[in-house]
Design an enzyme around this catalytic site. Structure first.
Site, PDB file in Angstrom:
ATOM      1  N   ASP A  45       0.790  -1.091  -0.095  1.00 25.24           N
ATOM      2  CA  ASP A  45      -0.111  -0.100   0.116  1.00 25.24           C
ATOM      3  C   ASP A  45       0.832   1.214  -0.107  1.00 25.24           C
ATOM      4  O   ASP A  45       0.361   2.477   0.031  1.00 25.24           O
ATOM      5  CB  ASP A  45      -1.200  -0.115   1.055  1.00 25.24           C
ATOM      6  CG  ASP A  45      -0.341   0.086   2.494  1.00 25.24           C
ATOM      7  OD1 ASP A  45       0.754  -0.256   2.641  1.00 25.24           O
ATOM      8  OD2 ASP A  45      -1.117   0.156   3.568  1.00 25.24           O
ATOM      9  N   SER A  46       2.424   1.099   0.137  1.00 19.57           N
ATOM     10  CA  SER A  46       3.049   2.136  -0.166  1.00 19.57           C
ATOM     11  C   SER A  46       2.973   2.664  -1.684  1.00 19.57           C
ATOM     12  O   SER A  46       3.429   3.824  -2.047  1.00 19.57           O
ATOM     13  CB  SER A  46       4.519   1.889  -0.150  1.00 19.57           C
ATOM     14  OG  SER A  46       4.822   0.472  -0.850  1.00 19.57           O
ATOM     15  N   ASP A  84      -1.325  -6.172  -0.486  1.00 22.89           N
ATOM     16  CA  ASP A  84      -1.040  -5.546   0.971  1.00 22.89           C
ATOM     17  C   ASP A  84      -2.614  -5.272   1.021  1.00 22.89           C
ATOM     18  O   ASP A  84      -2.910  -4.206   0.393  1.00 22.89           O
ATOM     19  CB  ASP A  84      -0.167  -4.607   0.639  1.00 22.89           C
ATOM     20  CG  ASP A  84       0.140  -4.143   2.022  1.00 22.89           C
ATOM     21  OD1 ASP A  84      -0.120  -4.693   2.953  1.00 22.89           O
ATOM     22  OD2 ASP A  84       0.892  -2.941   2.323  1.00 22.89           O
ATOM     23  N   LYS A 114      -1.030  -9.586   2.665  1.00 22.67           N
ATOM     24  CA  LYS A 114      -0.441  -9.099   3.974  1.00 22.67           C
ATOM     25  C   LYS A 114      -1.259  -8.344   4.399  1.00 22.67           C
ATOM     26  O   LYS A 114      -1.908  -7.420   3.911  1.00 22.67           O
ATOM     27  CB  LYS A 114       0.921  -8.497   3.339  1.00 22.67           C
ATOM     28  CG  LYS A 114       1.573  -7.825   4.638  1.00 22.67           C
ATOM     29  CD  LYS A 114       3.051  -7.161   4.438  1.00 22.67           C
ATOM     30  CE  LYS A 114       2.865  -5.661   3.876  1.00 22.67           C
ATOM     31  NZ  LYS A 114       2.462  -4.741   4.654  1.00 22.67           N
ATOM     32  N   GLU A 116      -1.348  -5.567   8.452  1.00 20.73           N
ATOM     33  CA  GLU A 116      -0.783  -5.081   9.463  1.00 20.73           C
ATOM     34  C   GLU A 116      -1.429  -5.301  10.892  1.00 20.73           C
ATOM     35  O   GLU A 116      -2.437  -5.406  10.910  1.00 20.73           O
ATOM     36  CB  GLU A 116      -0.429  -3.471   9.474  1.00 20.73           C
ATOM     37  CG  GLU A 116       0.074  -3.101   8.268  1.00 20.73           C
ATOM     38  CD  GLU A 116       0.384  -1.687   8.005  1.00 20.73           C
ATOM     39  OE1 GLU A 116       0.032  -0.673   8.835  1.00 20.73           O
ATOM     40  OE2 GLU A 116       0.769  -1.182   7.024  1.00 20.73           O
ATOM     41  N   GLU A 183       9.359  -4.129  10.489  1.00 19.65           N
ATOM     42  CA  GLU A 183       9.477  -2.853   9.921  1.00 19.65           C
ATOM     43  C   GLU A 183      10.161  -1.904  11.329  1.00 19.65           C
ATOM     44  O   GLU A 183       9.529  -1.878  11.996  1.00 19.65           O
ATOM     45  CB  GLU A 183       8.485  -2.261   9.560  1.00 19.65           C
ATOM     46  CG  GLU A 183       8.753  -1.057   8.982  1.00 19.65           C
ATOM     47  CD  GLU A 183       7.849  -0.431   7.724  1.00 19.65           C
ATOM     48  OE1 GLU A 183       6.913  -1.086   7.197  1.00 19.65           O
ATOM     49  OE2 GLU A 183       8.077   0.866   7.423  1.00 19.65           O
TER      50      GLU A 183
HETATM   51  O1  KIV Z   1       3.501  -1.044   1.611  1.00 18.97           O
HETATM   52  C1  KIV Z   1       4.551  -1.425   1.593  1.00 18.97           C
HETATM   53  O2  KIV Z   1       5.456  -1.365   0.737  1.00 18.97           O
HETATM   54  C2  KIV Z   1       5.324  -2.245   2.790  1.00 18.97           C
HETATM   55  C3  KIV Z   1       6.831  -2.605   2.986  1.00 18.97           C
HETATM   56  C4  KIV Z   1       7.287  -1.688   3.013  1.00 18.97           C
HETATM   57  C5  KIV Z   1       6.730  -3.816   3.840  1.00 18.97           C
HETATM   58  O3  KIV Z   1       4.240  -2.644   3.567  1.00 18.97           O
END
Ligand code: KIV
Length: 265
Positions: A45-46, A84, A114, A116, A183
């Protein structure tokens, strides 16, 4: 090379080599990352910050994630694709978590998801795994809840926070996660977590003892310049070369040397 699977990633904890994870959010980038032999493509989600220009990851929607995950999946042959789960796509209930995780597989063509959180999200991880979808955990600095953590800063500095992070990792393992991103935590704590659980840890700002490392594509190649966290290593500075090529195109069009004979019909 065969397609990489969650069990293959889990097996690397004991037999190595270390696991490599890089983000990708579209077809051409995923092709590059896949061709480089990176094990896991994380459609993180970056995305919101490095591709969509948002100030944080909280604004990212399911629709945006699915659109980009599907594009990255189309560019990938071998790497494991991790979708994510964005903010509030799983926190509400195990039912919501399973339903949105399922969309990552059905619409985004991801191999797994993934999310959090640790002890507080273990029920969502268990529900998704029980539905047959592999889950990667993510603890330490969790950007979706950075406000609650006091900002984008190193986590697990004091003894009670260290105990909590170890409990989080164990809760995710017990809930069925196949790997955990650590992280921005002190390297000795990451080493302790890594040796205390039987699933691989993937570090980002968590020192060298993790079972693998993850970085954001745009940070590795020098395409994101709003800020550079201490844990980032820039292996390339492609922006300058891209701007140079674009300036040359503009110059040649303006002076009339492009298109040349060889570009004409
Ligand atoms: O969203 C992302 O890129 C991440 C990584 C930095 C682990 O969660």
């Amino acid at each position: 090379m065969p397609k990489i699977t969650p069990p293959a990633i889990m097996a690397r904890k004991h037999k190595g080599p270390k696991i490599t994870v890089v983000t990708a959010y579209d077809y051409p980038t995923a092709r590059l990352v896949d061709k480089a032999g990176i094990d896991v493509i994380l459609v993180g989600d970056s995305l919101g910050m490095v591709c969509l220009g948002y100030p944080d990851t909280v604004s990212v929607t399911m629709e945006e994630m699915l659109h980009h995950t599907a594009a990255a999946a189309r560019g990938t042959e071998n790497a494991l694709i991790v979708g994510d789960m964005p903010f509030l796509s799983y926190q509400v209930s195990p039912e919501q978590a399973v339903s949105n995780a399922g969309r990552f597989l059905k619409v985004g063509r991801a191999d797994c998801v993934k999310l959090e959180g640790g002890v507080n999200q273990a029920d969502k991880v268990r529900a998704i795994v029980n539905a047959g979808i592999p889950v990667m955990g993510h603890i330490g600095l969790t950007p979706q809840t950075a406000g609650q953590l006091g900002g984008f800063k190193v986590q697990g500095r004091d003894a009670s926070a260290q105990v909590k992070l170890l409990e989080d990792a164990k809760a995710l393992e017990a809930a069925g996660a196949f790997a955990i991103v650590l992280e921005c935590i002190p390297a000795p704590l990451a080493a302790k977590i890594t040796s205390s659980i039987n699933i691989p840890t993937i570090g980002i700002g968590a020192g060298p003892q993790c079972d693998g490392q993850v970085l954001v594509f745009h940070d590795i190649v020098g395409l994101f310049d709003r800020f550079t966290p201490k844990f980032v290593k820039r292996y390339h500075e492609v922006s300058a070369g891209i701007i140079e090529g674009l300036e040359k195109f503009k110059e040649e069009v303006e002076e009339g040397s492009f298109p040349g004979e060889e570009h004409q019909f």
